[in-house]
Motif scaffolding. Structure first.
Motif, PDB file in Angstrom:
ATOM      1  N   UNK A   1       0.829  -1.207   0.000  1.00 22.29           N
ATOM      2  CA  UNK A   1       0.000   0.000   0.000  1.00 22.29           C
ATOM      3  C   UNK A   1       0.864   1.258   0.000  1.00 22.29           C
ATOM      4  N   UNK A   2       1.948   1.241   0.768  1.00 23.37           N
ATOM      5  CA  UNK A   2       2.849   2.397   0.800  1.00 23.37           C
ATOM      6  C   UNK A   2       3.559   2.565  -0.535  1.00 23.37           C
ATOM      7  N   UNK A   3       3.917   1.448  -1.147  1.00 25.25           N
ATOM      8  CA  UNK A   3       4.575   1.496  -2.445  1.00 25.25           C
ATOM      9  C   UNK A   3       3.667   2.133  -3.486  1.00 25.25           C
ATOM     10  N   UNK A   4       2.354   1.937  -3.328  1.00 22.51           N
ATOM     11  CA  UNK A   4       1.373   2.505  -4.253  1.00 22.51           C
ATOM     12  C   UNK A   4       0.810   3.836  -3.739  1.00 22.51           C
ATOM     13  N   UNK A   5       1.363   4.324  -2.652  1.00 23.44           N
ATOM     14  CA  UNK A   5       0.886   5.547  -1.995  1.00 23.44           C
ATOM     15  C   UNK A   5      -0.584   5.428  -1.610  1.00 23.44           C
ATOM     16  N   UNK A   6      -0.943   4.276  -1.038  1.00 20.04           N
ATOM     17  CA  UNK A   6      -2.324   4.034  -0.618  1.00 20.04           C
ATOM     18  C   UNK A   6      -2.379   3.529   0.817  1.00 20.04           C
ATOM     19  N   UNK A   7      -1.342   3.820   1.610  1.00 20.15           N
ATOM     20  CA  UNK A   7      -1.313   3.345   2.992  1.00 20.15           C
ATOM     21  C   UNK A   7      -2.335   4.100   3.836  1.00 20.15           C
ATOM     22  N   UNK A   8      -3.310   3.393   4.417  1.00 19.46           N
ATOM     23  CA  UNK A   8      -4.308   4.079   5.254  1.00 19.46           C
ATOM     24  C   UNK A   8      -3.658   4.717   6.475  1.00 19.46           C
ATOM     25  N   UNK A   9      -4.216   5.815   6.922  1.00 15.33           N
ATOM     26  CA  UNK A   9      -3.655   6.522   8.072  1.00 15.33           C
ATOM     27  C   UNK A   9      -3.718   5.685   9.345  1.00 15.33           C
ATOM     28  N   UNK A  10      -4.674   4.738   9.408  1.00 16.79           N
ATOM     29  CA  UNK A  10      -4.821   3.910  10.607  1.00 16.79           C
ATOM     30  C   UNK A  10      -4.124   2.558  10.471  1.00 16.79           C
ATOM     31  N   UNK A  11      -3.244   2.409   9.466  1.00 13.42           N
ATOM     32  CA  UNK A  11      -2.552   1.138   9.259  1.00 13.42           C
ATOM     33  C   UNK A  11      -1.633   0.823  10.432  1.00 13.42           C
ATOM     34  N   UNK A  12      -1.585  -0.460  10.797  1.00 12.99           N
ATOM     35  CA  UNK A  12      -0.694  -0.925  11.861  1.00 12.99           C
ATOM     36  C   UNK A  12       0.598  -1.523  11.312  1.00 12.99           C
ATOM     37  N   UNK A  13       0.784  -1.433  10.018  1.00  6.00           N
ATOM     38  CA  UNK A  13       1.963  -2.032   9.386  1.00  6.00           C
ATOM     39  C   UNK A  13       3.196  -1.168   9.641  1.00  6.00           C
ATOM     40  N   UNK A  14       4.114  -1.675  10.452  1.00  6.72           N
ATOM     41  CA  UNK A  14       5.358  -0.953  10.702  1.00  6.72           C
ATOM     42  C   UNK A  14       6.220  -0.902   9.448  1.00  6.72           C
ATOM     43  N   UNK A  15       6.136  -1.941   8.633  1.00  2.00           N
ATOM     44  CA  UNK A  15       6.897  -1.978   7.390  1.00  2.00           C
ATOM     45  C   UNK A  15       6.404  -0.911   6.421  1.00  2.00           C
TER      46      UNK A  15
ATOM     47  N   UNK B   1       7.453   2.458   7.733  1.00  5.56           N
ATOM     48  CA  UNK B   1       8.887   2.655   7.540  1.00  5.56           C
ATOM     49  C   UNK B   1       9.189   3.057   6.100  1.00  5.56           C
ATOM     50  N   UNK B   2       8.506   2.403   5.153  1.00  4.60           N
ATOM     51  CA  UNK B   2       8.698   2.741   3.741  1.00  4.60           C
ATOM     52  C   UNK B   2       8.304   4.184   3.474  1.00  4.60           C
ATOM     53  N   UNK B   3       7.161   4.602   4.009  1.00  4.10           N
ATOM     54  CA  UNK B   3       6.698   5.970   3.792  1.00  4.10           C
ATOM     55  C   UNK B   3       7.655   6.986   4.417  1.00  4.10           C
ATOM     56  N   UNK B   4       8.158   6.675   5.613  1.00  2.41           N
ATOM     57  CA  UNK B   4       9.078   7.594   6.284  1.00  2.41           C
ATOM     58  C   UNK B   4      10.382   7.712   5.506  1.00  2.41           C
ATOM     59  N   UNK B   5      10.892   6.580   5.024  1.00  2.00           N
ATOM     60  CA  UNK B   5      12.140   6.600   4.254  1.00  2.00           C
ATOM     61  C   UNK B   5      11.956   7.349   2.946  1.00  2.00           C
ATOM     62  N   UNK B   6      10.780   7.206   2.355  1.00  2.00           N
ATOM     63  CA  UNK B   6      10.521   7.901   1.095  1.00  2.00           C
ATOM     64  C   UNK B   6      10.475   9.419   1.304  1.00  2.00           C
ATOM     65  N   UNK B   7       9.827   9.856   2.376  1.00  2.00           N
ATOM     66  CA  UNK B   7       9.756  11.289   2.660  1.00  2.00           C
ATOM     67  C   UNK B   7      11.145  11.861   2.927  1.00  2.00           C
TER      68      UNK B   7
END
Length: 273
Positions: free
Chosen positions: A177-191, A194-200
């Protein structure tokens, strides 16, 4: 090579691009977390990671691995991102795996000393055209006894990022979801987080941004045009590629199916003469 499409996606803030992928997955923490999800049962310590690692088979057939990771036990992990379906992923993965295996042993070592090798493709399409399954794992088995696994230490994993994510574990689901920029704000996925934080962080790196903007807009368009012409020529001259695939691939390049059909017809006519 940076082109106009990459520039556009940079401005839109979208992480689904080859350049971003290599920068992100080249970071040990993120790569290790991803491999923990895709290759369960492995216990990763440190990883040696290289991007754009190049090797050849001794006959000038070069291979460039997007991401090549080697763990503390000398197991190999090749991670590739494929956006366009070239209908050769089985052959591609076989060749890449063979190149990894070739580099594993020193002359004095036994074949029993071979380590695990994984080829992992992240695809924006269904690689085997079997539906909406996200993960497909390939391994060798005995035809006459298909329930018996050979355990030859080779695996190929295809991940269809457009598949049904409901049947995927939460951590890997978040990563896709993060790779597709579709990660929900309430996601519990640490992975995924982490991807979104590294991308920013990567986007905020001025040096990375300057490197990315190296080509002028005119140069980017010229590069893209030459690349598309080269790809179109390869498609037209591929006698083993069925006509329906030629039409689809050329339509993607030209943006017009009738134009693609006319180009194929003209090429076939000239080939006869």
């Amino acid at each position: 090579m940076v082109n106009a499409k990459y520039l556009e996606k940079w401005e839109q803030g979208k992480p689904v691009d080859d350049w971003f992928f290599k920068q992100l997955m080249g970071q040990e923490a993120l790569c290790r977390a991803f491999l923990n999800e895709v290759t369960p049962g492995k216990n990763f310590g440190k990883l040696k990671i290289t991007t754009q690692d190049e090797t050849d088979n001794g006959h000038n057939k070069k291979v460039i691995f997007d991401i090549l990771a080697i763990d503390e036990k000398a197991n190999y992990y090749n991670i590739e991102m494929q956006i366009v379906n070239q209908h050769n992923l089985l052959e591609w993965s076989l060749y890449y795996q063979s190149m990894m295996i070739t580099n594993m042993l020193n002359p004095e070592e036994s074949y029993r000393d071979l380590h695990y090798s994984y080829v992992i493709f992240l695809c924006e399409f269904d690689p085997l055209e079997e539906g909406d399954r996200v993960i497909t794992t390939l391994e060798r088995r005995i035809v006459e006894n298909p329930t018996k696994e050979l355990a030859d230490k080779t695996r190929v994993v295809f991940i269809n990022t457009n598949g049904d994510l409901q049947n995927v574990g939460g951590e890997l689901r978040g990563f896709i979801q993060a790779l597709k920029e579709e990660l929900p704000s309430n996601s519990n996925s640490q992975l995924g987080k982490q991807l979104m934080a590294d991308f920013k962080e990567l986007k905020g790196n001025e040096k990375g941004r300057n490197d990315f903007m190296f080509f002028t807009e005119k140069e980017q368009k010229a590069i893209e045009q030459k690349r598309d012409i080269k790809i179109a020529t390869l498609i037209l001259n591929d006698d083993d590629l069925p006509s329906k695939y030629k039409i689809k691939l050329l339509t993607d390049i030209l943006g017009d199916e009738n134009q693609a059909r006319n180009l194929i017809a003209q090429h076939n006519k000239e080939a006869v003469h």
